[in-house]
Design a protein around this motif. Structure first.
Motif, PDB file in Angstrom:
ATOM      1  N   CYS A  90       0.840  -1.208   0.000  1.00 41.87           N
ATOM      2  CA  CYS A  90       0.000   0.000   0.000  1.00 41.87           C
ATOM      3  C   CYS A  90       0.873   1.257   0.000  1.00 41.87           C
ATOM      4  O   CYS A  90       0.591   2.212  -0.728  1.00 41.87           O
ATOM      5  CB  CYS A  90      -0.920   0.017   1.215  1.00 41.87           C
ATOM      6  SG  CYS A  90      -2.190  -1.243   1.171  1.00 41.87           S
ATOM      7  N   SER A  94      -1.215  11.633   5.963  1.00 41.02           N
ATOM      8  CA  SER A  94      -2.055  10.644   6.648  1.00 41.02           C
ATOM      9  C   SER A  94      -2.455  11.147   8.032  1.00 41.02           C
ATOM     10  O   SER A  94      -3.587  10.947   8.475  1.00 41.02           O
ATOM     11  CB  SER A  94      -1.356   9.292   6.740  1.00 41.02           C
ATOM     12  OG  SER A  94      -0.201   9.381   7.538  1.00 41.02           O
ATOM     13  N   THR A 136      -6.300  11.861   9.273  1.00 37.12           N
ATOM     14  CA  THR A 136      -6.787  11.264  10.521  1.00 37.12           C
ATOM     15  C   THR A 136      -7.238  12.334  11.504  1.00 37.12           C
ATOM     16  O   THR A 136      -8.298  12.215  12.133  1.00 37.12           O
ATOM     17  CB  THR A 136      -5.694  10.381  11.150  1.00 37.12           C
ATOM     18  OG1 THR A 136      -5.285   9.408  10.186  1.00 37.12           O
ATOM     19  CG2 THR A 136      -6.204   9.682  12.390  1.00 37.12           C
ATOM     20  N   LEU A 168     -14.241   6.997   8.607  1.00 39.74           N
ATOM     21  CA  LEU A 168     -12.934   6.725   8.013  1.00 39.74           C
ATOM     22  C   LEU A 168     -12.555   5.258   8.181  1.00 39.74           C
ATOM     23  O   LEU A 168     -12.112   4.607   7.228  1.00 39.74           O
ATOM     24  CB  LEU A 168     -11.861   7.624   8.638  1.00 39.74           C
ATOM     25  CG  LEU A 168     -10.420   7.414   8.170  1.00 39.74           C
ATOM     26  CD1 LEU A 168     -10.277   7.651   6.678  1.00 39.74           C
ATOM     27  CD2 LEU A 168      -9.474   8.314   8.951  1.00 39.74           C
ATOM     28  N   ASN A 169     -12.746   4.715   9.372  1.00 40.35           N
ATOM     29  CA  ASN A 169     -12.434   3.296   9.610  1.00 40.35           C
ATOM     30  C   ASN A 169     -13.300   2.387   8.744  1.00 40.35           C
ATOM     31  O   ASN A 169     -12.827   1.380   8.219  1.00 40.35           O
ATOM     32  CB  ASN A 169     -12.606   2.947  11.081  1.00 40.35           C
ATOM     33  CG  ASN A 169     -11.441   3.415  11.916  1.00 40.35           C
ATOM     34  OD1 ASN A 169     -10.349   3.597  11.417  1.00 40.35           O
ATOM     35  ND2 ASN A 169     -11.688   3.631  13.193  1.00 40.35           N
ATOM     36  N   TRP A 196     -14.586   3.129   5.825  1.00 41.13           N
ATOM     37  CA  TRP A 196     -14.095   3.235   4.442  1.00 41.13           C
ATOM     38  C   TRP A 196     -12.828   2.418   4.261  1.00 41.13           C
ATOM     39  O   TRP A 196     -12.672   1.697   3.279  1.00 41.13           O
ATOM     40  CB  TRP A 196     -13.828   4.702   4.076  1.00 41.13           C
ATOM     41  CG  TRP A 196     -13.438   4.864   2.646  1.00 41.13           C
ATOM     42  CD1 TRP A 196     -14.266   5.059   1.580  1.00 41.13           C
ATOM     43  CD2 TRP A 196     -12.104   4.800   2.105  1.00 41.13           C
ATOM     44  NE1 TRP A 196     -13.524   5.134   0.421  1.00 41.13           N
ATOM     45  CE2 TRP A 196     -12.198   4.976   0.713  1.00 41.13           C
ATOM     46  CE3 TRP A 196     -10.855   4.615   2.671  1.00 41.13           C
ATOM     47  CZ2 TRP A 196     -11.090   4.968  -0.125  1.00 41.13           C
ATOM     48  CZ3 TRP A 196      -9.744   4.609   1.826  1.00 41.13           C
ATOM     49  CH2 TRP A 196      -9.870   4.784   0.453  1.00 41.13           C
ATOM     50  N   LEU A 197     -11.899   2.526   5.228  1.00 40.76           N
ATOM     51  CA  LEU A 197     -10.650   1.774   5.134  1.00 40.76           C
ATOM     52  C   LEU A 197     -10.899   0.271   5.152  1.00 40.76           C
ATOM     53  O   LEU A 197     -10.277  -0.480   4.393  1.00 40.76           O
ATOM     54  CB  LEU A 197      -9.709   2.174   6.277  1.00 40.76           C
ATOM     55  CG  LEU A 197      -9.134   3.584   6.181  1.00 40.76           C
ATOM     56  CD1 LEU A 197      -8.451   3.959   7.487  1.00 40.76           C
ATOM     57  CD2 LEU A 197      -8.193   3.719   5.003  1.00 40.76           C
ATOM     58  N   THR A 198     -11.825  -0.170   5.996  1.00 39.41           N
ATOM     59  CA  THR A 198     -12.159  -1.592   6.070  1.00 39.41           C
ATOM     60  C   THR A 198     -12.787  -2.065   4.765  1.00 39.41           C
ATOM     61  O   THR A 198     -12.425  -3.114   4.233  1.00 39.41           O
ATOM     62  CB  THR A 198     -13.109  -1.860   7.262  1.00 39.41           C
ATOM     63  OG1 THR A 198     -12.458  -1.442   8.458  1.00 39.41           O
ATOM     64  CG2 THR A 198     -13.450  -3.328   7.358  1.00 39.41           C
ATOM     65  N   LYS A 199     -13.715  -1.261   4.236  1.00 41.58           N
ATOM     66  CA  LYS A 199     -14.405  -1.613   2.991  1.00 41.58           C
ATOM     67  C   LYS A 199     -13.429  -1.674   1.819  1.00 41.58           C
ATOM     68  O   LYS A 199     -13.566  -2.508   0.944  1.00 41.58           O
ATOM     69  CB  LYS A 199     -15.496  -0.582   2.703  1.00 41.58           C
ATOM     70  CG  LYS A 199     -16.267  -0.826   1.426  1.00 41.58           C
ATOM     71  CD  LYS A 199     -17.285   0.261   1.194  1.00 41.58           C
ATOM     72  CE  LYS A 199     -17.927   0.108  -0.168  1.00 41.58           C
ATOM     73  NZ  LYS A 199     -18.666   1.301  -0.558  1.00 41.58           N
ATOM     74  N   ASN A 200     -12.440  -0.808   1.814  1.00 39.36           N
ATOM     75  CA  ASN A 200     -11.504  -0.719   0.696  1.00 39.36           C
ATOM     76  C   ASN A 200     -10.184  -1.421   0.966  1.00 39.36           C
ATOM     77  O   ASN A 200      -9.201  -1.179   0.265  1.00 39.36           O
ATOM     78  CB  ASN A 200     -11.257   0.754   0.346  1.00 39.36           C
ATOM     79  CG  ASN A 200     -12.493   1.388  -0.224  1.00 39.36           C
ATOM     80  OD1 ASN A 200     -12.844   1.141  -1.364  1.00 39.36           O
ATOM     81  ND2 ASN A 200     -13.187   2.187   0.570  1.00 39.36           N
ATOM     82  N   MET A 201     -10.178  -2.329   1.932  1.00 38.68           N
ATOM     83  CA  MET A 201      -8.959  -3.074   2.254  1.00 38.68           C
ATOM     84  C   MET A 201      -8.587  -3.934   1.064  1.00 38.68           C
ATOM     85  O   MET A 201      -9.429  -4.565   0.426  1.00 38.68           O
ATOM     86  CB  MET A 201      -9.187  -3.964   3.478  1.00 38.68           C
ATOM     87  CG  MET A 201      -7.938  -4.624   3.994  1.00 38.68           C
ATOM     88  SD  MET A 201      -8.230  -5.587   5.481  1.00 38.68           S
ATOM     89  CE  MET A 201      -8.690  -4.317   6.611  1.00 38.68           C
ATOM     90  N   LYS A 202      -7.287  -3.950   0.767  1.00 43.16           N
ATOM     91  CA  LYS A 202      -6.801  -4.737  -0.364  1.00 43.16           C
ATOM     92  C   LYS A 202      -6.847  -6.225  -0.045  1.00 43.16           C
ATOM     93  O   LYS A 202      -6.493  -6.633   1.044  1.00 43.16           O
ATOM     94  CB  LYS A 202      -5.368  -4.370  -0.691  1.00 43.16           C
ATOM     95  CG  LYS A 202      -5.214  -3.023  -1.309  1.00 43.16           C
ATOM     96  CD  LYS A 202      -3.779  -2.780  -1.638  1.00 43.16           C
ATOM     97  CE  LYS A 202      -3.682  -2.587  -3.114  1.00 43.16           C
ATOM     98  NZ  LYS A 202      -2.327  -2.418  -3.573  1.00 43.16           N
TER      99      LYS A 202
END
Length: 84
Positions: A38, A57, A61, A73-74, A76-82
């Motif tokens: 990433c 970053s 945050t 934000l969390n 979105w990050l979880t949903k877009n985790m690679k």
């Protein structure tokens, strides 16, 4: 070198060796291979330096925190985790 500082140096050396064995690379701390992927992608897309990536970053945050949007934000990050 005193016994205490020698022992601390050995402890740090063992820690660095363990991190390398796990495949982690040191940037500003040790990061996993997934995080390194990433990081490389962000660096390539944006052209930012390590300092720029860290600074931006933190700004994102902090802005999310000040606006009460950490949960968003969390999510979105979880949903877009690679997935690799």
């Amino acid at each position: 070198m005193s016994d205490k500082s020698s022992a601390n140096a050995e402890k740090q050396k063992r820690f660095r060796e363990r991190q390398k064995a796990l495949g982690n690379k040191q940037v500003r701390g040790y990061i996993s291979p997934e995080a390194q992927s990433c990081y490389n992608e962000i660096s390539q897309i944006t052209g930012w330096t390590d300092s720029d990536i860290l600074s931006n970053s933190l700004k994102i945050t902090y802005a999310a925190y000040k606006c009460g949007q950490i949960k968003l934000l969390n999510a979105w990050l979880t949903k877009n985790m690679k997935e690799e």
